[in-house]
Design a protein around this motif. Structure first.
Motif, short mmCIF file in Angstrom:
data_model
loop_
_atom_site.label_atom_id
_atom_site.label_comp_id
_atom_site.label_asym_id
_atom_site.label_seq_id
_atom_site.Cartn_x
_atom_site.Cartn_y
_atom_site.Cartn_z
N TRP A 41 1.35 -1.71 -0.03
CA TRP A 41 0.52 0.10 -0.38
C TRP A 41 1.18 1.58 0.13
CZ3 TRP A 41 -4.69 1.71 -1.24
CH2 TRP A 41 -4.88 2.63 -0.69
N TRP A 44 2.37 1.68 -3.41
CA TRP A 44 1.30 2.32 -4.42
C TRP A 44 0.65 3.25 -4.22
CZ3 TRP A 44 -3.17 4.47 -4.02
CH2 TRP A 44 -3.89 4.75 -5.04
N CYS A 45 0.72 4.39 -2.95
CA CYS A 45 0.45 5.42 -2.81
C CYS A 45 1.78 6.59 -3.11
CB CYS A 45 0.30 5.60 -1.28
SG CYS A 45 -1.11 4.93 -0.85
N THR A 48 1.57 6.04 -7.00
CA THR A 48 0.64 7.01 -7.58
C THR A 48 0.09 8.49 -7.55
OG1 THR A 48 -0.89 4.71 -7.00
CG2 THR A 48 -2.22 6.99 -7.85
N MET A 49 0.45 8.74 -5.88
CA MET A 49 0.50 10.32 -5.49
C MET A 49 1.46 10.93 -6.21
SD MET A 49 -3.22 10.30 -3.92
CE MET A 49 -3.12 11.85 -3.74
#
Length: 80
Positions: A41, A44-45, A48-49
């Motif tokens: 997680w 991914w954050c 992506t962010m």
């Protein structure tokens, strides 16, 4: 920068360091599968962010200064 002079620079590594330094903090689960899912997680954050924030705060990075306003507006909308 840590007290011993070590510099940790990437968000996933910084979160991991905090989680390991304070294992009772709950930043990451203690079981191996939970930790892997937590790190999944975080990665991914971060990915992506990171792309969205790069466009929002440095739209010229993408090479088209004339489109910087549109790129920034779209990124801020995506983040929001």
């Amino acid at each position: 920068q840590l007290a011993d002079g070590t510099v940790i620079t990437e968000l996933p590594a910084i979160i991991f360091w905090f989680a390991e330094s304070a294992p009772d903090s709950g930043l990451l689960p203690r079981d191996v599968t939970g930790r892997a899912k937590g790190l999944e997680w975080v990665a991914w954050c971060h990915w992506t962010m990171g792309r969205s924030f790069a466009a929002a705060f440095n739209p010229g990075y993408f090479g088209d200064e004339n489109a910087a306003t549109s790129i920034r507006a779209a990124a801020v909308k995506r983040i929001g």
